[in-house]
Design a protein around this motif. Structure first.
Motif, PDB file in Angstrom:
ATOM      1  N   VAL A  16       0.837  -1.206   0.000  1.00 14.92           N
ATOM      2  CA  VAL A  16       0.000   0.000   0.000  1.00 14.92           C
ATOM      3  C   VAL A  16       0.870   1.255   0.000  1.00 14.92           C
ATOM      4  CG1 VAL A  16      -1.762   1.300   1.274  1.00 14.92           C
ATOM      5  CG2 VAL A  16      -1.864  -1.199   1.200  1.00 14.92           C
ATOM      6  N   ASN A  17       0.536   2.188  -0.875  1.00 19.14           N
ATOM      7  CA  ASN A  17       1.150   3.511  -0.884  1.00 19.14           C
ATOM      8  C   ASN A  17       0.040   4.553  -0.960  1.00 19.14           C
ATOM      9  OD1 ASN A  17       4.198   3.211  -1.084  1.00 19.14           O
ATOM     10  ND2 ASN A  17       3.535   1.861  -2.723  1.00 19.14           N
ATOM     11  N   SER A  18       0.290   5.717  -0.393  1.00 19.16           N
ATOM     12  CA  SER A  18      -0.753   6.747  -0.398  1.00 19.16           C
ATOM     13  C   SER A  18      -0.122   8.133  -0.407  1.00 19.16           C
ATOM     14  CB  SER A  18      -1.660   6.605   0.835  1.00 19.16           C
ATOM     15  OG  SER A  18      -0.932   6.804   2.030  1.00 19.16           O
ATOM     16  N   MET A  19      -0.908   9.114  -0.838  1.00 18.51           N
ATOM     17  CA  MET A  19      -0.489  10.507  -0.782  1.00 18.51           C
ATOM     18  C   MET A  19      -1.729  11.393  -0.883  1.00 18.51           C
ATOM     19  SD  MET A  19       1.023  11.477  -4.561  1.00 18.51           S
ATOM     20  CE  MET A  19       2.514  10.538  -4.314  1.00 18.51           C
ATOM     21  N   THR A  20      -1.597  12.616  -0.416  1.00 15.62           N
ATOM     22  CA  THR A  20      -2.651  13.610  -0.559  1.00 15.62           C
ATOM     23  C   THR A  20      -2.424  14.356  -1.864  1.00 15.62           C
ATOM     24  OG1 THR A  20      -2.896  13.866   1.838  1.00 15.62           O
ATOM     25  CG2 THR A  20      -3.726  15.654   0.449  1.00 15.62           C
ATOM     26  N   LEU A  21      -3.412  14.296  -2.759  1.00 17.17           N
ATOM     27  CA  LEU A  21      -3.293  14.981  -4.048  1.00 17.17           C
ATOM     28  C   LEU A  21      -3.508  16.480  -3.887  1.00 17.17           C
ATOM     29  CD1 LEU A  21      -5.201  12.434  -6.294  1.00 17.17           C
ATOM     30  CD2 LEU A  21      -2.723  12.712  -6.063  1.00 17.17           C
ATOM     31  N   GLU A  22      -4.486  16.827  -3.079  1.00 13.94           N
ATOM     32  CA  GLU A  22      -4.733  18.209  -2.674  1.00 13.94           C
ATOM     33  C   GLU A  22      -5.612  18.119  -1.439  1.00 13.94           C
ATOM     34  OE1 GLU A  22      -8.293  19.685  -5.518  1.00 13.94           O
ATOM     35  OE2 GLU A  22      -6.401  19.393  -6.564  1.00 13.94           O
ATOM     36  N   PRO A  23      -5.743  19.188  -0.659  1.00 14.33           N
ATOM     37  CA  PRO A  23      -6.467  19.092   0.609  1.00 14.33           C
ATOM     38  C   PRO A  23      -7.852  18.447   0.456  1.00 14.33           C
ATOM     39  CG  PRO A  23      -5.381  21.212   0.463  1.00 14.33           C
ATOM     40  CD  PRO A  23      -5.178  20.546  -0.871  1.00 14.33           C
ATOM     41  N   GLY A  24      -8.059  17.363   1.192  1.00 13.03           N
ATOM     42  CA  GLY A  24      -9.347  16.678   1.182  1.00 13.03           C
ATOM     43  C   GLY A  24      -9.459  15.556   0.172  1.00 13.03           C
ATOM     44  N   PHE A  25      -8.504  15.449  -0.746  1.00  5.65           N
ATOM     45  CA  PHE A  25      -8.570  14.424  -1.786  1.00  5.65           C
ATOM     46  C   PHE A  25      -7.344  13.522  -1.705  1.00  5.65           C
ATOM     47  CE2 PHE A  25     -11.134  17.948  -3.341  1.00  5.65           C
ATOM     48  CZ  PHE A  25     -12.316  17.286  -3.703  1.00  5.65           C
ATOM     49  N   GLY A  26      -7.582  12.240  -1.434  1.00  9.91           N
ATOM     50  CA  GLY A  26      -6.499  11.300  -1.209  1.00  9.91           C
ATOM     51  C   GLY A  26      -6.317  10.317  -2.353  1.00  9.91           C
ATOM     52  N   TYR A  27      -5.116   9.765  -2.412  1.00  8.17           N
ATOM     53  CA  TYR A  27      -4.754   8.748  -3.409  1.00  8.17           C
ATOM     54  C   TYR A  27      -4.222   7.538  -2.660  1.00  8.17           C
ATOM     55  CZ  TYR A  27      -1.824   6.398  -6.939  1.00  8.17           C
ATOM     56  OH  TYR A  27      -1.221   5.482  -7.751  1.00  8.17           O
ATOM     57  N   LEU A  28      -4.791   6.357  -2.944  1.00  5.86           N
ATOM     58  CA  LEU A  28      -4.394   5.127  -2.266  1.00  5.86           C
ATOM     59  C   LEU A  28      -4.124   4.060  -3.320  1.00  5.86           C
ATOM     60  CD1 LEU A  28      -4.192   3.662   0.547  1.00  5.86           C
ATOM     61  CD2 LEU A  28      -6.557   2.981   0.197  1.00  5.86           C
ATOM     62  N   ARG A  29      -2.902   3.552  -3.349  1.00 11.12           N
ATOM     63  CA  ARG A  29      -2.557   2.511  -4.322  1.00 11.12           C
ATOM     64  C   ARG A  29      -2.324   1.187  -3.611  1.00 11.12           C
ATOM     65  NH1 ARG A  29      -1.443   0.215  -8.639  1.00 11.12           N
ATOM     66  NH2 ARG A  29       0.438  -0.995  -9.059  1.00 11.12           N
ATOM     67  N   ILE A  30      -2.963   0.135  -4.118  1.00 14.00           N
ATOM     68  CA  ILE A  30      -2.732  -1.221  -3.624  1.00 14.00           C
ATOM     69  C   ILE A  30      -2.082  -1.998  -4.761  1.00 14.00           C
ATOM     70  CG2 ILE A  30      -3.742  -3.306  -2.641  1.00 14.00           C
ATOM     71  CD1 ILE A  30      -6.084  -1.650  -1.692  1.00 14.00           C
ATOM     72  N   SER A  31      -0.828  -2.407  -4.570  1.00 21.09           N
ATOM     73  CA  SER A  31      -0.090  -3.077  -5.635  1.00 21.09           C
ATOM     74  C   SER A  31      -0.335  -4.578  -5.661  1.00 21.09           C
ATOM     75  CB  SER A  31       1.405  -2.798  -5.503  1.00 21.09           C
ATOM     76  OG  SER A  31       1.875  -3.198  -4.229  1.00 21.09           O
ATOM     77  N   ASN A  32      -0.725  -5.173  -4.531  1.00 19.51           N
ATOM     78  CA  ASN A  32      -1.110  -6.580  -4.469  1.00 19.51           C
ATOM     79  C   ASN A  32      -1.765  -6.827  -3.113  1.00 19.51           C
ATOM     80  OD1 ASN A  32       1.183  -6.423  -2.842  1.00 19.51           O
ATOM     81  ND2 ASN A  32       1.765  -8.517  -3.263  1.00 19.51           N
TER      82      ASN A  32
ATOM     83  N   GLY B 171      -6.745  11.172   6.267  1.00 16.22           N
ATOM     84  CA  GLY B 171      -7.831  11.955   6.847  1.00 16.22           C
ATOM     85  C   GLY B 171      -7.478  12.642   8.148  1.00 16.22           C
ATOM     86  N   LYS B 172      -6.179  12.670   8.495  1.00 18.22           N
ATOM     87  CA  LYS B 172      -5.768  13.218   9.794  1.00 18.22           C
ATOM     88  C   LYS B 172      -5.897  14.737   9.841  1.00 18.22           C
ATOM     89  CE  LYS B 172      -2.091  12.797  13.239  1.00 18.22           C
ATOM     90  NZ  LYS B 172      -0.763  12.210  13.535  1.00 18.22           N
ATOM     91  N   LYS B 173      -5.349  15.427   8.827  1.00 19.47           N
ATOM     92  CA  LYS B 173      -5.375  16.888   8.845  1.00 19.47           C
ATOM     93  C   LYS B 173      -6.735  17.438   8.437  1.00 19.47           C
ATOM     94  CE  LYS B 173      -0.431  17.589   7.987  1.00 19.47           C
ATOM     95  NZ  LYS B 173       0.582  18.202   7.086  1.00 19.47           N
ATOM     96  N   ARG B 174      -7.379  16.732   7.520  1.00 22.65           N
ATOM     97  CA  ARG B 174      -8.657  17.196   7.009  1.00 22.65           C
ATOM     98  C   ARG B 174      -9.470  15.985   6.570  1.00 22.65           C
ATOM     99  NH1 ARG B 174      -9.341  21.785   2.260  1.00 22.65           N
ATOM    100  NH2 ARG B 174     -11.613  21.638   2.017  1.00 22.65           N
ATOM    101  N   PRO B 175     -10.742  15.898   6.957  1.00 20.71           N
ATOM    102  CA  PRO B 175     -11.552  14.742   6.556  1.00 20.71           C
ATOM    103  C   PRO B 175     -11.569  14.568   5.040  1.00 20.71           C
ATOM    104  CG  PRO B 175     -12.704  16.048   8.203  1.00 20.71           C
ATOM    105  CD  PRO B 175     -11.492  16.845   7.803  1.00 20.71           C
ATOM    106  N   LEU B 176     -11.511  13.326   4.603  1.00 22.48           N
ATOM    107  CA  LEU B 176     -11.488  13.060   3.172  1.00 22.48           C
ATOM    108  C   LEU B 176     -12.795  13.479   2.507  1.00 22.48           C
ATOM    109  CD1 LEU B 176      -9.756   9.546   2.912  1.00 22.48           C
ATOM    110  CD2 LEU B 176      -8.910  11.714   2.006  1.00 22.48           C
TER     111      LEU B 176
END
Length: 451
Positions: free
Chosen positions: A183-199, A216-221
């Motif tokens: 699993v990898n993740s990043m915030t694309l912009e405030p409130g919008f998240g990106y979550l990758r599952i490779s397997n 969702g820690k700093k700002r709810p998704l």
């Protein structure tokens, strides 16, 4: 000799349940076939031009028997069985590629992100026609896996045929330790998240929950992009649990086999959280098995918009059955079906929005320069304010040395996000959809027990 081998095979076959003989004729046919096999083995031992290793011949016969069933059933030696356990628990050594046999040809399902195969440009659907000069047409799946793996630092040459090429091309790839970071993740912009599952491996569900907590820690998704592209699958239970995170009720997937023990229904459960923000799921022809389970469940329940290209279409379930002396049998025991009762075997999941990936023409340096041009001074953390436009601005305070590292990490993350969006038109489209859904106040919600 013939009778002793026949007795051995009869004992072997009838000591492993379940053997279902519908009538005595089928039993007689089975005994006759086993006797024919024993006779052939005896004749090989007696008359073949060279001395024969009976164990090797029998292993070849078992591989041939399983290969006549489907591309995913396979015999595993003790060494293969151990490698499978290592792969699902966290790491292995090789070039980082999931393979299958499709239409009789060894085919790349998907390279694992960040691995040697991925860096060399191997794509889903590439046909592997040779490994170190040896034709793969007669190889079993496990034989091919064994040849691709090896010690760290050693090289393997694979010959690839791609549909748009006139001639096959050789790739010489150096083997590495392949850490399966699921699993990898990043915030694309405030409130919008990106979550990758490779397997899907043993820790995937926990890793997804941890990543969602950070996003969702700093700002709810307000929206989430779940990236399942080039995800070849993995553990069925983990795929089900990941889908359950975003669904509160209803069927996630069902399996159907020949016998009652293979008839299973996996359902979602309420967990007290409301992960009902808009979602876009990214898929492609490298999304297989477990990733198709997740995408199919979220699509059928109208929980997410599926975007990308048609998935691989592996809709079968393999069960690993242990054999004596550490060996194992990977056997297809069931097919799985989406919540709407649709089998995706050999057809795949069709996205709600078909968006092919446009290849990036620029080299990496050019892409980085382009991404950097999209970042303005005002976007950088702790940037200097324009005194002419400030009234009553507070004097700036010197930063603690310890904060500089965090600042550099934030700048680097902005670069990474901008570069990804620049290079990935599917990701850009998904983000535009999420913004639109948020602005419009509409979203595809999961079915909930309180509605």
């Amino acid at each position: 000799m013939t009778r002793s081998i026949l007795s051995l095979f009869i004992l072997f076959f009838f000591s492993i349940p379940p053997v279902h003989a519908d009538n005595s004729k089928q039993e007689r046919d089975l005994y006759q076939d086993l006797e024919t096999f024993a006779n052939v083995l005896t004749l090989i031992q007696q008359y073949y031009v060279d001395e024969v290793d009976s164990s090797k011949v029998i292993t070849g016969a078992i591989n041939g028997m399983l290969g006549s069933l489907d591309p995913h059933s396979a015999y595993m030696t003790a060494e293969d069985f151990k490698a499978l356990e290592e792969e699902t628990s966290g790491s292995f050594t090789g070039i980082g590629i999931e393979i299958s046999i499709r239409d009789g040809v060894l085919t790349a399902v998907a390279p694992i992100e960040g691995t040697p195969a991925d860096r060399q440009g191997i794509r889903p659907g590439d046909q592997i026609v040779r490994i170190n000069g040896e034709l793969t047409k007669t190889m079993t799946l496990m034989e091919a896996v064994k040849k691709l793996r090896g010690e760290v630092g050693t090289k393997v040459t694979i010959t690839i045929h791609r549909s748009e090429w006139k001639e096959p091309r050789d790739y010489t790839i150096t083997r590495e330790a392949i850490p399966l970071v699921s699993v990898n993740s990043m915030t694309l912009e405030p409130g919008f998240g990106y979550l990758r599952i490779s397997n899907f491996q043993s820790s995937t569900t926990k890793d997804v929950l941890d990543a969602l907590g950070v996003l969702g820690k700093k700002r709810p998704l307000q929206g989430l992009i779940l990236d399942l592209r080039n995800n070849p699958g993995g553990l069925l239970d983990q795929a089900v649990k990941v889908a359950d995170i975003f669904l509160d009720k209803g069927v996630i997937v069902s399996t159907k086999g020949r016998y009652r023990e293979e008839q299973m229904i996996f359902e979602a459960h309420p967990d007290g959280t409301r992960n009902d923000y808009p979602m876009v799921v990214l898929v492609n022809n490298g999304s297989a098995s477990g990733s198709e389970i997740v995408a199919g469940a979220l699509q059928d329940h109208k929980r997410a918009i599926i975007l990308g290209t048609i998935t691989f279409g592996k809709g079968s379930v393999q069960t690993v059955l242990p054999l004596p002396e550490g060996a194992g049998l990977r056997l297809t025991t069931a097919k799985y079906y989406t919540p709407n009762g649709i089998s995706i075997q050999a057809t795949g999941i069709k996205p709600d929005m078909v968006v092919p990936l446009n290849p990036v023409l620029q080299v990496k340096d050019d892409a980085l320069k382009s991404a950097t041009r999209n970042i303005r001074e005002k976007d950088l953390p702790n940037h200097l304010e324009n005194e002419a436009t400030q009234s009553g601005a507070k004097p700036s305070h010197s930063k603690e040395p310890g904060n500089q590292e965090a600042t550099f990490e934030q700048v680097d993350e902005i670069h990474q996000v901008s570069q990804r969006l620049e290079q990935d038109n599917q990701l850009r489209t998904a983000l535009i959809i999420l913004r639109s859904l948020h602005l419009a106040g509409g979203q595809r919600k999961s079915p909930r027990s309180d509605e």
